[in-house]
Design an enzyme around this catalytic site. Structure first.
Site, PDB file in Angstrom:
ATOM      1  N   HIS A   1       0.855  -1.183   0.000  1.00 32.77           N
ATOM      2  CA  HIS A   1       0.000   0.000   0.000  1.00 32.77           C
ATOM      3  C   HIS A   1       0.894   1.238   0.000  1.00 32.77           C
ATOM      4  O   HIS A   1       2.025   1.205   0.493  1.00 32.77           O
ATOM      5  CB  HIS A   1      -0.856  -0.037   1.273  1.00 32.77           C
ATOM      6  CG  HIS A   1      -1.944   0.969   1.347  1.00 32.77           C
ATOM      7  ND1 HIS A   1      -1.713   2.295   1.646  1.00 32.77           N
ATOM      8  CD2 HIS A   1      -3.288   0.840   1.200  1.00 32.77           C
ATOM      9  CE1 HIS A   1      -2.880   2.935   1.674  1.00 32.77           C
ATOM     10  NE2 HIS A   1      -3.839   2.094   1.401  1.00 32.77           N
TER      11      HIS A   1
ATOM     12  N   ASP B   1       3.103  -4.675   7.455  1.00 32.53           N
ATOM     13  CA  ASP B   1       1.791  -4.030   7.399  1.00 32.53           C
ATOM     14  C   ASP B   1       0.730  -5.118   7.490  1.00 32.53           C
ATOM     15  O   ASP B   1       0.546  -5.896   6.556  1.00 32.53           O
ATOM     16  CB  ASP B   1       1.665  -3.239   6.099  1.00 32.53           C
ATOM     17  CG  ASP B   1       0.280  -2.648   5.873  1.00 32.53           C
ATOM     18  OD1 ASP B   1      -0.612  -2.831   6.729  1.00 32.53           O
ATOM     19  OD2 ASP B   1       0.084  -2.008   4.818  1.00 32.53           O
TER      20      ASP B   1
ATOM     21  N   GLN C   1      -4.580  -5.706   6.430  1.00 33.93           N
ATOM     22  CA  GLN C   1      -5.531  -6.604   5.780  1.00 33.93           C
ATOM     23  C   GLN C   1      -5.537  -8.001   6.411  1.00 33.93           C
ATOM     24  O   GLN C   1      -6.350  -8.838   6.032  1.00 33.93           O
ATOM     25  CB  GLN C   1      -5.219  -6.718   4.289  1.00 33.93           C
ATOM     26  CG  GLN C   1      -5.404  -5.432   3.516  1.00 33.93           C
ATOM     27  CD  GLN C   1      -6.824  -4.921   3.538  1.00 33.93           C
ATOM     28  OE1 GLN C   1      -7.775  -5.692   3.583  1.00 33.93           O
ATOM     29  NE2 GLN C   1      -6.991  -3.603   3.498  1.00 33.93           N
TER      30      GLN C   1
ATOM     31  N   LYS D   1     -10.310  -1.605   9.948  1.00 29.86           N
ATOM     32  CA  LYS D   1     -10.279  -2.797   9.108  1.00 29.86           C
ATOM     33  C   LYS D   1     -10.707  -4.041   9.887  1.00 29.86           C
ATOM     34  O   LYS D   1     -10.864  -5.114   9.295  1.00 29.86           O
ATOM     35  CB  LYS D   1      -8.870  -3.049   8.562  1.00 29.86           C
ATOM     36  CG  LYS D   1      -8.202  -1.865   7.887  1.00 29.86           C
ATOM     37  CD  LYS D   1      -8.690  -1.607   6.492  1.00 29.86           C
ATOM     38  CE  LYS D   1      -7.782  -0.600   5.788  1.00 29.86           C
ATOM     39  NZ  LYS D   1      -8.246  -0.274   4.431  1.00 29.86           N
TER      40      LYS D   1
END
Length: 415
Positions: free
Chosen positions: A132, A209, A212, A235
Site C-alpha cells: 500500500h 503491514d 488486511q 479494518k
C-alpha cells in the site's frame, strides 16, 4: 492458511447471529438492499463497538492520565485496559510494546521518521511491490532525509512476492525490509514468518503491514518475530481514527518521537526537555480515547466470533466468489489463488473499472474501483486500475450471488 474449496459454503450455525450485529447491513439503497463487498477498504461495525463508544461519551467523557476525578479515572482505566487486551490479542511480550496511533499510515510514518538517526546514506530499504502507498511513501521520505536507497521486491508471474529475487536482494544487506502481510488489492498472503526470519538473518529491521490480515487471521507476534507490526481499527470492525503500532521493546525504545508535547513528556524546562518512557513517549497529545475503547470492543468481538470454523467459512466463501467470477466469463482475475484472504481483484472485459463500479452501485452492490492505493502494484500488473470485491465476517453466500447477478447484468449492458 489454505482450505479446500466448497461450493455450498455452508454457514456456521452462528453466522446469521454474527451478521445481525451489524446494523448498517440492514439498509436499503434505493430499491435494493445493501450488498457490501468493500470490507478491505473499511469494515462495518457491530453494535457492541457503537455501544462502547456511546457509553464513553455518555458517562465517562474525560481526558486520560491527567485528572484526579472519577470520570478521568474511569476513562483512563478503560483506555489502558485495551492496551492489555491488545497485548494478549497479538501475543506481545509487554504491554509497553503497544502504541496507539491514528491508523496504519501514522504507525508506519512514526517508525520511518523515528529511524532517521539510524539510517545513513547508501543504506538499502527493501519494499514489497504489492505494498500500500502507506508502506512506500514514508520510506521514500526517509530516503530523502538520509540518502538511503530504495529497491522494490518484485512479484513473480503468479502475483506473489518473488522469493528468488528476495534472496538476491537480501544478499545486499538491507537496513530495512518493509512487507505486507496480505495485499490490500489482491488478497495474496505473504509467508511473513519465513520472510522476516530471512531478513533478520541479514541484519535488517523488519516492518509488516498487517492492516488486511488482522480481521482474518490470528496474529502472534512471537511467531512472526518482526521488529514492527502495524494495523488499523477500522479494518477489524472497530472505529476509524485508531491504529496500532506493535514494536519489540528494544526497537521501539530507540525511535525518535514523531510528535512531541503533552503526555509524552517527563520533565520540561526552558533549558531542555526529558521525554517519558514507553508507551507514553510515542503517544503525544490527547489520544483518540473513544476510538481506543471502541477498538477494545472490536477485539472482544473478534475473540468471540473469529473461530476456526468462521475462518474456514471465509476462505470457502472467497473461493466461491472466485469460481463464480470465472464462470461468468469475460472477467479477468488477478492473482486469484485459493489461499488468498479477503479480496478478489478483477476487471470486466476491457471496460473501465469505474464504469463497472458505478453500475454495480446502482443495484446496491458496493465494491472498490481504482488503483487501491497501490499504483506500483498496478503498474507491475500492467493495469491502470481494477475492481475489488472484498468480504468480511458478516458476508454470506447470498451477497456473492447478488453481486454475480448484478455483474451479469452489467456485462449484458456493456459487452
Amino acid at each position: 492458511m489454505t482450505h479446500s474449496a466448497s461450493t455450498d459454503t455452508a454457514l456456521p450455525d452462528s453466522h446469521s447471529h454474527i451478521r445481525a450485529q451489524f446494523p448498517t447491513l440492514t439498509q436499503m439503497l434505493g430499491d435494493y438492499p445493501l450488498c457490501y463487498l468493500d470490507t478491505a477498504a473499511t469494515s462495518q461495525k457491530p453494535q457492541s463497538v457503537l455501544d462502547a463508544m456511546a457509553q464513553y461519551y455518555l458517562n465517562d467523557n474525560a481526558n486520560v492520565h491527567r485528572a484526579a476525578h472519577q470520570l478521568s479515572a474511569r476513562a483512563t482505566s478503560n483506555y489502558e485496559k485495551v492496551r492489555d487486551e491488545l497485548q494478549g490479542f497479538i501475543n506481545a511480550k509487554r504491554r509497553e510494546e503497544i502504541i496507539f496511533t491514528h491508523g496504519t499510515t501514522e504507525s508506519i510514518n512514526l517508525v520511518a521518521y523515528g529511524l532517521t538517526p539510524q539510517i545513513a546514506a547508501g543504506d538499502l530499504i527493501l519494499i514489497d511491490t504489492a505494498a500500500h502507498h502507506a508502506n512506500i511513501v514514508p520510506w521514500q521520505e526517509l530516503a530523502k532525509r538520509t540518502g538511503a536507497i530504495i529497491k522494490p521486491i518484485p512479484l513473480d508471474q503468479d502475483g506473489r512476492l518473488d522469493r528468488h529475487a528476495y534472496q538476491v536482494l537480501l544478499a545486499l544487506k538491507p537496513k530495512v525490509v518493509a512487507l505486507c502481510h496480505v495485499s490490500n488489492a489482491l488478497g495474496t498472503v505473504n509467508p511473513v514468518v519465513e520472510l522476516v526470519q530471512q531478513a533478520k538473518a541479514q541484519g535488517a529491521i523488519t516492518l509488516v503491514d498487517g492492516a488486511q490480515a488482522v480481521a482474518h487471521l490470528s496474529l502472534d507476534m512471537a511467531a512472526i518475530d518482526c521488529d514492527f507490526y502495524v494495523f488499523s481499527g477500522h479494518k477489524m470492525y472497530g472505529p476509524t481514527g485508531i491504529g496500532v503500532l506493535y514494536g519489540r521493546f528494544d526497537k521501539l525504545d530507540t525511535l525518535t518521537p514523531l510528535l512531541t508535547g503533552g503526555e509524552m513528556i517527563k520533565r520540561v524546562s526552558f533549558d531542555g526537555t526529558e521525554f517519558g518512557s514507553l508507551p507514553n513517549r510515542l503517544e503525544a497529545g490527547t489520544p483518540p480515547i473513544s476510538e481506543v475503547i471502541g477498538l477494545g470492543a472490536a477485539i472482544r468481538f473478534l475473540q468471540q466470533h473469529l473461530t476456526p470454523a468462521v475462518q474456514a467459512h471465509e476462505a470457502e466463501l472467497l473461493q466461491y466468489l472466485q469460481q463464480q467470477l470465472r464462470a461468468l466469463g469475460d472477467v479477468h482475475l488477478y492473482a486469484a489463488h485459493s489461499d488468498n484472504l479477503g479480496a478478489v481483484a478483477f476487471n470486466l472485459g476491457d471496460e473501465h473499472h469505474q464504469d463497472v463500479g458505478i453500475l454495480l452501485d446502482q443495484q446496491g452492490v458496493a465494491v472498490r474501483c481504482g488503483h487501491h492505493c497501490a499504483i506500483p502494484l498496478m503498474q507491475s500488473l500492467n493495469l491502470k486500475g481494477c475492481c475489488r470485491a472484498s468480504i468480511g465476517i458478516y458476508t454470506n453466500k447470498a451477497d456473492i450471488d447478488r453481486f454475480i447477478a448484478a455483474l451479469a447484468s452489467v456485462k449484458e449492458l456493456l459487452l
